[in-house]
Write a protein that holds these residues in place. Structure first.
Motif, mmCIF file in Angstrom:
data_model
loop_
_atom_site.group_PDB
_atom_site.id
_atom_site.type_symbol
_atom_site.label_atom_id
_atom_site.label_comp_id
_atom_site.label_asym_id
_atom_site.label_seq_id
_atom_site.Cartn_x
_atom_site.Cartn_y
_atom_site.Cartn_z
ATOM 1 N N GLN A 34 0.838 -1.204 0.000
ATOM 2 C CA GLN A 34 0.000 0.000 0.000
ATOM 3 C C GLN A 34 0.870 1.251 0.000
ATOM 4 O O GLN A 34 0.569 2.235 -0.691
ATOM 5 C CB GLN A 34 -0.933 -0.006 1.209
ATOM 6 C CG GLN A 34 -2.029 -1.051 1.131
ATOM 7 C CD GLN A 34 -2.849 -1.143 2.410
ATOM 8 O OE1 GLN A 34 -2.470 -0.594 3.453
ATOM 9 N NE2 GLN A 34 -3.967 -1.835 2.360
ATOM 10 N N SER A 37 2.273 1.643 -3.490
ATOM 11 C CA SER A 37 1.238 2.107 -4.425
ATOM 12 C C SER A 37 1.013 3.606 -4.281
ATOM 13 O O SER A 37 0.854 4.327 -5.282
ATOM 14 C CB SER A 37 -0.074 1.354 -4.174
ATOM 15 O OG SER A 37 0.060 -0.009 -4.498
ATOM 16 N N LEU A 38 1.009 4.080 -3.038
ATOM 17 C CA LEU A 38 0.818 5.510 -2.808
ATOM 18 C C LEU A 38 2.009 6.311 -3.333
ATOM 19 O O LEU A 38 1.843 7.380 -3.930
ATOM 20 C CB LEU A 38 0.612 5.767 -1.311
ATOM 21 C CG LEU A 38 -0.073 7.083 -0.922
ATOM 22 C CD1 LEU A 38 -1.467 7.170 -1.544
ATOM 23 C CD2 LEU A 38 -0.178 7.190 0.591
ATOM 24 N N ARG A 40 3.928 5.356 -5.792
ATOM 25 C CA ARG A 40 3.863 5.279 -7.252
ATOM 26 C C ARG A 40 2.884 6.319 -7.793
ATOM 27 O O ARG A 40 3.159 7.001 -8.791
ATOM 28 C CB ARG A 40 3.459 3.876 -7.687
ATOM 29 C CG ARG A 40 3.451 3.678 -9.209
ATOM 30 C CD ARG A 40 3.053 2.274 -9.587
ATOM 31 N NE ARG A 40 4.101 1.314 -9.234
ATOM 32 C CZ ARG A 40 3.954 0.337 -8.343
ATOM 33 N NH1 ARG A 40 2.801 0.191 -7.689
ATOM 34 N NH2 ARG A 40 4.953 -0.492 -8.094
ATOM 35 N N LYS A 41 1.739 6.450 -7.119
ATOM 36 C CA LYS A 41 0.756 7.451 -7.537
ATOM 37 C C LYS A 41 1.339 8.856 -7.422
ATOM 38 O O LYS A 41 1.152 9.696 -8.313
ATOM 39 C CB LYS A 41 -0.499 7.322 -6.676
ATOM 40 C CG LYS A 41 -1.598 8.307 -7.050
ATOM 41 C CD LYS A 41 -2.838 8.111 -6.169
ATOM 42 C CE LYS A 41 -3.934 9.111 -6.536
ATOM 43 N NZ LYS A 41 -5.134 8.957 -5.675
ATOM 44 N N GLN A 42 2.075 9.116 -6.335
ATOM 45 C CA GLN A 42 2.716 10.420 -6.166
ATOM 46 C C GLN A 42 3.755 10.655 -7.256
ATOM 47 O O GLN A 42 3.881 11.757 -7.791
ATOM 48 C CB GLN A 42 3.366 10.505 -4.789
ATOM 49 C CG GLN A 42 4.019 11.853 -4.489
ATOM 50 C CD GLN A 42 3.004 12.974 -4.410
ATOM 51 O OE1 GLN A 42 2.023 12.878 -3.702
ATOM 52 N NE2 GLN A 42 3.246 14.044 -5.159
ATOM 53 N N GLU A 44 3.713 9.530 -10.248
ATOM 54 C CA GLU A 44 3.007 9.866 -11.497
ATOM 55 C C GLU A 44 2.608 11.338 -11.503
ATOM 56 O O GLU A 44 2.730 12.021 -12.523
ATOM 57 C CB GLU A 44 1.780 8.969 -11.652
ATOM 58 C CG GLU A 44 2.123 7.504 -11.910
ATOM 59 C CD GLU A 44 0.914 6.587 -11.810
ATOM 60 O OE1 GLU A 44 -0.186 7.089 -11.460
ATOM 61 O OE2 GLU A 44 1.055 5.382 -12.072
ATOM 62 N N GLU A 45 2.158 11.835 -10.358
ATOM 63 C CA GLU A 45 1.790 13.247 -10.259
ATOM 64 C C GLU A 45 3.005 14.149 -10.384
ATOM 65 O O GLU A 45 2.895 15.308 -10.817
ATOM 66 C CB GLU A 45 1.079 13.510 -8.925
ATOM 67 C CG GLU A 45 -0.260 12.801 -8.780
ATOM 68 C CD GLU A 45 -0.884 13.001 -7.403
ATOM 69 O OE1 GLU A 45 -0.304 13.768 -6.595
ATOM 70 O OE2 GLU A 45 -1.935 12.385 -7.132
ATOM 71 N N SER A 47 5.631 13.584 -12.299
ATOM 72 C CA SER A 47 6.394 13.253 -13.508
ATOM 73 C C SER A 47 6.865 14.485 -14.280
ATOM 74 O O SER A 47 7.834 14.422 -15.030
ATOM 75 C CB SER A 47 5.564 12.356 -14.426
ATOM 76 O OG SER A 47 4.361 13.010 -14.811
ATOM 77 N N ALA A 57 5.449 -0.124 -12.418
ATOM 78 C CA ALA A 57 4.429 -1.011 -11.866
ATOM 79 C C ALA A 57 4.880 -2.454 -11.999
ATOM 80 O O ALA A 57 5.555 -2.829 -12.965
ATOM 81 C CB ALA A 57 3.108 -0.807 -12.585
ATOM 82 N N ALA A 89 2.355 10.365 0.825
ATOM 83 C CA ALA A 89 2.964 9.069 0.501
ATOM 84 C C ALA A 89 4.295 8.897 1.217
ATOM 85 O O ALA A 89 4.582 7.833 1.799
ATOM 86 C CB ALA A 89 3.162 8.946 -1.008
#
Length: 241
Positions: A34, A37-38, A40-42, A44-45, A47, A57, A89
């Motif tokens: 978890q 994943s958080l 990874r999402k950060q 992406e934001e 980038s 991923a 994150a």
């Protein structure tokens, strides 16, 4: 502010030195995944930012070698910390790492020697003590629960972090006062950051700026304007009894 130097000198370096080992040890655990994943999402934001570190991923195959992903997470964490970022994150992973370190006895919180005796006197005089920090409430409780003074959580009446608002925004201090059922002008806020002191004063909170070794320097105007202390023992507060 009780423990800024401890956080900067001990806790943050601990993350950088141990994040890879932690990820390798806990990789298969749901909480760790978890956290990743958080992050990874950060990522992406982030980038579009210079130097941003992406986190690939997983393909979901049981035969995956996670080492490439782990190294990407390590690089991302170190990049964020180098920029002194406060993303949810990053703070979440840090909090979980610190929890494991404290539970294992690898780390214990250290306070300036004047802090705990002063807080005990304040409480004996009928005053209440609250912590407001950019560090999460969970991290605060870890520090006070695992210190060189033992478990001293009983000395703290409540905890606040930036979920209630940022420390440089005056509204945050009004919200805290409302939460604890106290008028702002009955609160004394101790800080080593003058931007925080200014925000608190705007909310009609009393302020003392704490001068400690390693803190950022103050301008001549700041030294003249603010009440300065170098030790909690210098504070003489009226009893609320």
């Amino acid at each position: 502010m009780f423990f800024n130097l401890f956080i900067q000198d001990i806790l943050f370096p601990y993350i950088k030195e141990n994040v890879k080992e932690y990820l390798q040890t806990h990789w298969e655990e749901e909480e760790c995944q978890q956290d990743v994943s958080l992050l990874r999402k950060q990522a992406e934001e982030d980038s579009h930012l210079d130097g941003a570190v992406p986190i690939p991923a997983s393909s979901g195959s049981g035969g995956d070698d996670p080492q490439q992903t782990i190294q990407a997470v390590v690089d991302n964490v170190c990049w964020q910390m180098a920029l002194d970022r406060k993303t949810t994150a990053l703070k979440q992973l840090q909090g979980h790492m610190w929890r494991a370190a404290f539970a294992a006895g690898r780390v214990k919180a250290e306070f300036f020697e004047d802090v705990v005796p002063a807080v005990r006197k304040w409480r004996e005089a009928g005053m209440k003590v609250y912590i407001y920090s950019s560090g999460s409430v969970e991290a605060q409780k870890l520090l006070f629960g695992h210190s060189t003074e033992g478990d001293i959580l009983e000395l703290v009446d409540g905890h606040f972090d930036t979920k209630i608002g940022h420390k440089v925004e005056s509204e945050s201090y009004r919200k805290i006062a409302s939460s604890i059922g106290c008028s702002t002008n009955n609160i004394l806020f101790l800080t080593d950051v003058t931007l925080e002191a200014s925000a608190a004063e705007e909310a009609d909170v009393h302020v003392a700026v704490v001068v400690r070794p390693g803190n950022a320097g103050l301008t001549d105007d700041e030294k003249t304007y603010y009440s300065l202390i170098t030790s909690f023992s210098e504070l003489y507060l009226p009893s609320s009894a």
